[in-house]
Design a protein around this motif. Structure first.
Motif, PDB file in Angstrom:
ATOM      1  N   GLU A  77       0.833  -1.193   0.000  1.00 13.54           N
ATOM      2  CA  GLU A  77       0.000   0.000   0.000  1.00 13.54           C
ATOM      3  C   GLU A  77       0.874   1.252   0.000  1.00 13.54           C
ATOM      4  OE1 GLU A  77      -3.240   0.351  -0.304  1.00 13.54           O
ATOM      5  OE2 GLU A  77      -3.544  -1.818  -0.440  1.00 13.54           O
ATOM      6  N   THR A  78       0.516   2.218  -0.832  1.00 12.50           N
ATOM      7  CA  THR A  78       1.205   3.505  -0.876  1.00 12.50           C
ATOM      8  C   THR A  78       0.136   4.602  -0.870  1.00 12.50           C
ATOM      9  OG1 THR A  78       1.210   3.970  -3.265  1.00 12.50           O
ATOM     10  CG2 THR A  78       2.825   2.365  -2.454  1.00 12.50           C
ATOM     11  N   PRO A  79       0.528   5.860  -0.677  1.00 12.54           N
ATOM     12  CA  PRO A  79      -0.467   6.944  -0.763  1.00 12.54           C
ATOM     13  C   PRO A  79      -1.105   7.064  -2.139  1.00 12.54           C
ATOM     14  CG  PRO A  79       1.527   7.699   0.351  1.00 12.54           C
ATOM     15  CD  PRO A  79       1.838   6.356  -0.228  1.00 12.54           C
ATOM     16  N   PHE A  80      -0.531   6.373  -3.132  1.00 11.30           N
ATOM     17  CA  PHE A  80      -1.009   6.489  -4.512  1.00 11.30           C
ATOM     18  C   PHE A  80      -1.551   5.165  -5.050  1.00 11.30           C
ATOM     19  CE2 PHE A  80       2.553   9.409  -3.793  1.00 11.30           C
ATOM     20  CZ  PHE A  80       1.890  10.617  -3.948  1.00 11.30           C
ATOM     21  N   GLY A  81      -1.965   4.265  -4.143  1.00 14.94           N
ATOM     22  CA  GLY A  81      -2.543   3.005  -4.576  1.00 14.94           C
ATOM     23  C   GLY A  81      -1.687   1.813  -4.195  1.00 14.94           C
ATOM     24  N   SER A  82      -2.151   0.631  -4.585  1.00 12.58           N
ATOM     25  CA  SER A  82      -1.452  -0.622  -4.267  1.00 12.58           C
ATOM     26  C   SER A  82      -0.622  -1.068  -5.463  1.00 12.58           C
ATOM     27  CB  SER A  82      -2.458  -1.713  -3.915  1.00 12.58           C
ATOM     28  OG  SER A  82      -3.208  -1.347  -2.775  1.00 12.58           O
ATOM     29  N   TYR A  83       0.650  -1.334  -5.199  1.00 12.40           N
ATOM     30  CA  TYR A  83       1.573  -1.748  -6.252  1.00 12.40           C
ATOM     31  C   TYR A  83       2.293  -3.024  -5.837  1.00 12.40           C
ATOM     32  CZ  TYR A  83       0.698   2.909  -8.030  1.00 12.40           C
ATOM     33  OH  TYR A  83       0.072   4.029  -8.505  1.00 12.40           O
ATOM     34  N   PRO A  84       2.795  -3.805  -6.803  1.00 16.50           N
ATOM     35  CA  PRO A  84       3.440  -5.069  -6.447  1.00 16.50           C
ATOM     36  C   PRO A  84       4.764  -4.863  -5.713  1.00 16.50           C
ATOM     37  CG  PRO A  84       3.718  -4.605  -8.780  1.00 16.50           C
ATOM     38  CD  PRO A  84       2.741  -3.590  -8.263  1.00 16.50           C
ATOM     39  N   THR A 118       6.754 -11.151  -6.525  1.00 15.90           N
ATOM     40  CA  THR A 118       6.823 -12.311  -5.635  1.00 15.90           C
ATOM     41  C   THR A 118       6.288 -13.572  -6.305  1.00 15.90           C
ATOM     42  OG1 THR A 118       4.670 -11.685  -4.695  1.00 15.90           O
ATOM     43  CG2 THR A 118       6.654 -10.924  -3.537  1.00 15.90           C
ATOM     44  N   VAL A 119       5.785 -13.461  -7.537  1.00 15.78           N
ATOM     45  CA  VAL A 119       5.352 -14.634  -8.302  1.00 15.78           C
ATOM     46  C   VAL A 119       6.511 -15.061  -9.204  1.00 15.78           C
ATOM     47  CG1 VAL A 119       3.700 -15.560  -9.972  1.00 15.78           C
ATOM     48  CG2 VAL A 119       2.965 -13.847  -8.291  1.00 15.78           C
ATOM     49  N   PRO A 120       7.068 -16.242  -9.035  1.00 24.23           N
ATOM     50  CA  PRO A 120       8.179 -16.671  -9.883  1.00 24.23           C
ATOM     51  C   PRO A 120       7.822 -16.582 -11.361  1.00 24.23           C
ATOM     52  CG  PRO A 120       7.885 -18.189  -8.045  1.00 24.23           C
ATOM     53  CD  PRO A 120       6.708 -17.260  -8.019  1.00 24.23           C
ATOM     54  N   GLY A 121       8.735 -15.974 -12.122  1.00 26.15           N
ATOM     55  CA  GLY A 121       8.527 -15.874 -13.561  1.00 26.15           C
ATOM     56  C   GLY A 121       7.781 -14.638 -14.014  1.00 26.15           C
ATOM     57  N   VAL A 122       7.423 -13.747 -13.067  1.00 30.82           N
ATOM     58  CA  VAL A 122       6.626 -12.562 -13.420  1.00 30.82           C
ATOM     59  C   VAL A 122       7.358 -11.297 -12.962  1.00 30.82           C
ATOM     60  CG1 VAL A 122       4.427 -11.353 -13.158  1.00 30.82           C
ATOM     61  CG2 VAL A 122       4.477 -13.866 -13.230  1.00 30.82           C
ATOM     62  N   TRP A 123       7.525 -10.377 -13.917  1.00 30.42           N
ATOM     63  CA  TRP A 123       8.135  -9.073 -13.632  1.00 30.42           C
ATOM     64  C   TRP A 123       7.105  -7.979 -13.868  1.00 30.42           C
ATOM     65  CZ3 TRP A 123      11.067 -13.167 -14.470  1.00 30.42           C
ATOM     66  CH2 TRP A 123      12.359 -13.229 -13.940  1.00 30.42           C
ATOM     67  N   ALA A 124       7.255  -6.850 -13.189  1.00 35.25           N
ATOM     68  CA  ALA A 124       6.438  -5.665 -13.412  1.00 35.25           C
ATOM     69  C   ALA A 124       7.359  -4.519 -13.805  1.00 35.25           C
ATOM     70  CB  ALA A 124       5.635  -5.304 -12.164  1.00 35.25           C
ATOM     71  N   ALA A 125       6.842  -3.614 -14.634  1.00 35.17           N
ATOM     72  CA  ALA A 125       7.652  -2.484 -15.083  1.00 35.17           C
ATOM     73  C   ALA A 125       6.760  -1.286 -15.337  1.00 35.17           C
ATOM     74  CB  ALA A 125       8.424  -2.852 -16.358  1.00 35.17           C
ATOM     75  N   GLY A 126       7.363  -0.092 -15.247  1.00 35.61           N
ATOM     76  CA  GLY A 126       6.626   1.133 -15.507  1.00 35.61           C
ATOM     77  C   GLY A 126       5.646   1.454 -14.393  1.00 35.61           C
ATOM     78  N   ASN A 127       4.534   2.121 -14.740  1.00 34.86           N
ATOM     79  CA  ASN A 127       3.558   2.508 -13.726  1.00 34.86           C
ATOM     80  C   ASN A 127       2.826   1.327 -13.130  1.00 34.86           C
ATOM     81  OD1 ASN A 127       2.917   5.553 -15.447  1.00 34.86           O
ATOM     82  ND2 ASN A 127       3.819   5.385 -13.409  1.00 34.86           N
ATOM     83  N   ALA A 128       3.004   0.128 -13.661  1.00 39.06           N
ATOM     84  CA  ALA A 128       2.447  -1.063 -13.029  1.00 39.06           C
ATOM     85  C   ALA A 128       3.176  -1.385 -11.733  1.00 39.06           C
ATOM     86  CB  ALA A 128       2.505  -2.259 -13.970  1.00 39.06           C
ATOM     87  N   MET A 129       4.360  -0.793 -11.543  1.00 41.23           N
ATOM     88  CA  MET A 129       5.105  -1.062 -10.320  1.00 41.23           C
ATOM     89  C   MET A 129       5.257   0.170  -9.430  1.00 41.23           C
ATOM     90  SD  MET A 129       9.098  -1.333 -11.556  1.00 41.23           S
ATOM     91  CE  MET A 129       9.737  -0.905  -9.936  1.00 41.23           C
ATOM     92  N   GLY A 130       4.780   1.329  -9.901  1.00 43.33           N
ATOM     93  CA  GLY A 130       4.899   2.518  -9.063  1.00 43.33           C
ATOM     94  C   GLY A 130       4.300   3.741  -9.721  1.00 43.33           C
ATOM     95  N   PHE A 131       3.812   4.659  -8.893  1.00 42.89           N
ATOM     96  CA  PHE A 131       3.111   5.843  -9.382  1.00 42.89           C
ATOM     97  C   PHE A 131       4.025   6.800 -10.127  1.00 42.89           C
ATOM     98  CE2 PHE A 131       2.132  10.326  -8.451  1.00 42.89           C
ATOM     99  CZ  PHE A 131       0.923  10.449  -9.104  1.00 42.89           C
ATOM    100  N   SER A 132       5.246   6.978  -9.656  1.00 50.22           N
ATOM    101  CA  SER A 132       6.095   8.068 -10.132  1.00 50.22           C
ATOM    102  C   SER A 132       7.018   7.688 -11.282  1.00 50.22           C
ATOM    103  CB  SER A 132       6.932   8.620  -8.973  1.00 50.22           C
ATOM    104  OG  SER A 132       7.763   7.606  -8.440  1.00 50.22           O
ATOM    105  N   GLU A 133       6.771   6.564 -11.935  1.00 50.75           N
ATOM    106  CA  GLU A 133       7.619   6.156 -13.053  1.00 50.75           C
ATOM    107  C   GLU A 133       7.311   7.012 -14.285  1.00 50.75           C
ATOM    108  OE1 GLU A 133      10.044   3.323 -12.732  1.00 50.75           O
ATOM    109  OE2 GLU A 133       9.556   4.219 -10.794  1.00 50.75           O
ATOM    110  N   GLN A 134       8.193   7.957 -14.583  1.00 53.81           N
ATOM    111  CA  GLN A 134       8.050   8.748 -15.802  1.00 53.81           C
ATOM    112  C   GLN A 134       8.472   7.907 -17.001  1.00 53.81           C
ATOM    113  OE1 GLN A 134       6.572  11.470 -15.561  1.00 53.81           O
ATOM    114  NE2 GLN A 134       7.070  12.543 -13.672  1.00 53.81           N
ATOM    115  N   VAL A 135       8.324   8.445 -18.211  1.00 54.29           N
ATOM    116  CA  VAL A 135       8.629   7.656 -19.412  1.00 54.29           C
ATOM    117  C   VAL A 135      10.065   7.142 -19.376  1.00 54.29           C
ATOM    118  CG1 VAL A 135       8.783   7.698 -21.921  1.00 54.29           C
ATOM    119  CG2 VAL A 135       6.920   8.886 -20.783  1.00 54.29           C
ATOM    120  N   VAL A 136      10.998   8.007 -18.989  1.00 54.93           N
ATOM    121  CA  VAL A 136      12.400   7.585 -18.980  1.00 54.93           C
ATOM    122  C   VAL A 136      12.638   6.505 -17.930  1.00 54.93           C
ATOM    123  CG1 VAL A 136      13.129   9.418 -17.381  1.00 54.93           C
ATOM    124  CG2 VAL A 136      14.771   8.456 -19.030  1.00 54.93           C
TER     125      VAL A 136
END
Length: 311
Positions: A249-256, A265-283
């Protein structure tokens, strides 16, 4: 027959395309499932990406698709509606059209959606003169008359931040009561020269397709040419939840919960970009996709080598 890939990337934004580029160059059979809903679609240009500063987001994504195609990466315009582990550490992905594809490894780069305050005119002008990120747009609107729409006490932070780009800033308290502001908030706002206006905002004033003012519920109009808002982030983590990924849980929603490469935490699965955090800009998203792609290639390589040794 179910099509089989070594990696499936769910999400065709900067993070997903970057992961696919790395995997394609590593000679991994890769599929990108692109739902066509990039978070920055309302923006005419993206900023802060070295060598791509000012580039339209649609042009950036089109170039990314051309690049991954050169390395044999497949791309389908569709959405993944379900992901099911197959019991062997791999995954079956079901698409909207009913097609099922199989992956040894997954990258979830589904991003998030911005839920805007329900003030008339805000949604229509979002990405133009209704903005949310000073790092994305501050330079382009520097020294204009800024308004900040307060929807939580954290909006004070936004007002203080945007004062770096203009010395004419008004914080409209909107749904925030005056007594919710702390003594430190008031001191900092005064030091930054930010005016504070109580009362609910009823709408925007627009002339010749440009924002010219903010209208309060009592009819008072404050001349402003830019309005900063704080959308409520809605992470698109449905697939990760189905897979049983641990969320934080974060102030900006729930992220993995992820490691430094984006591995969930699921073997074989990665997250990237805004799927893993609110503040991920394009770069940042592109960088995260790169790390995920490189780690997946290594993971597959050593899995195959270990399997060969066991034989």
């Amino acid at each position: 027959m179910t099509e089989r890939y070594e990696a499936i990337v769910i999400g065709g934004g900067a993070a997903g395309l970057s992961a696919a580029l790395v995997l394609g160059r590593a000679r991994r059979s890769t599929l990108v499932v692109d739902g066509g809903e990039p978070r920055n679609a309302p923006a005419a240009h993206m900023q802060g990406y070295l060598t791509r500063d000012g580039m339209p987001p649609a042009e950036f994504l089109a170039e990314g698709r051309r690049e991954i195609e050169r390395y044999g990466v497949d791309l389908v315009r569709d959405r993944a509606v379900d992901v099911v582990p197959d019991g062997t550490g791999e995954f079956d992905v079901t698409l909207v059209e009913g097609r099922t594809v199989h992956a040894r490894r997954l990258v979830v780069a589904t991003g998030l959606a911005d839920e805007l305050p329900s003030v008339p005119g805000v949604a229509e002008r979002f990405g133009r003169d209704v903005l949310h990120c000073p790092y994305c747009h501050g330079w382009e609107v520097r020294d204009e008359a800024f308004g900040v729409l307060a929807t939580t006490p954290m909006s004070v932070h936004q007002a203080l931040m945007v004062s770096q780009w203009s010395k004419d800033v008004t914080l409209f308290l909107h749904t925030v009561a005056e007594d919710e502001l702390t003594a430190d908030d008031l001191r900092r706002l005064a030091a930054a020269g930010v005016a504070v206006v109580p009362g609910e905002v009823a709408g925007l004033v627009v002339d010749d397709d440009r924002l010219t003012g903010v209208r309060l519920g009592d009819g008072t109009v404050h001349a402003r040419s830019v309005l900063f808002v704080a959308p409520r982030a809605v992470p698109r983590t449905g697939l990760l939840e189905r897979l049983g990924a641990e969320l934080r849980e974060t102030p900006f929603g729930s992220y993995p919960v992820v490691d430094e490469t984006g591995r969930t935490t699921v073997p074989g699965v990665w997250a990237a970009g805004n799927a893993m955090g609110f503040s991920e800009q394009v770069v940042n998203a592109a960088s995260g996709g790169y790390r995920a792609g490189a780690m997946i290639n290594a993971d597959l390589l050593f899995a195959d080598l270990d399997a060969a040794v066991r034989v």
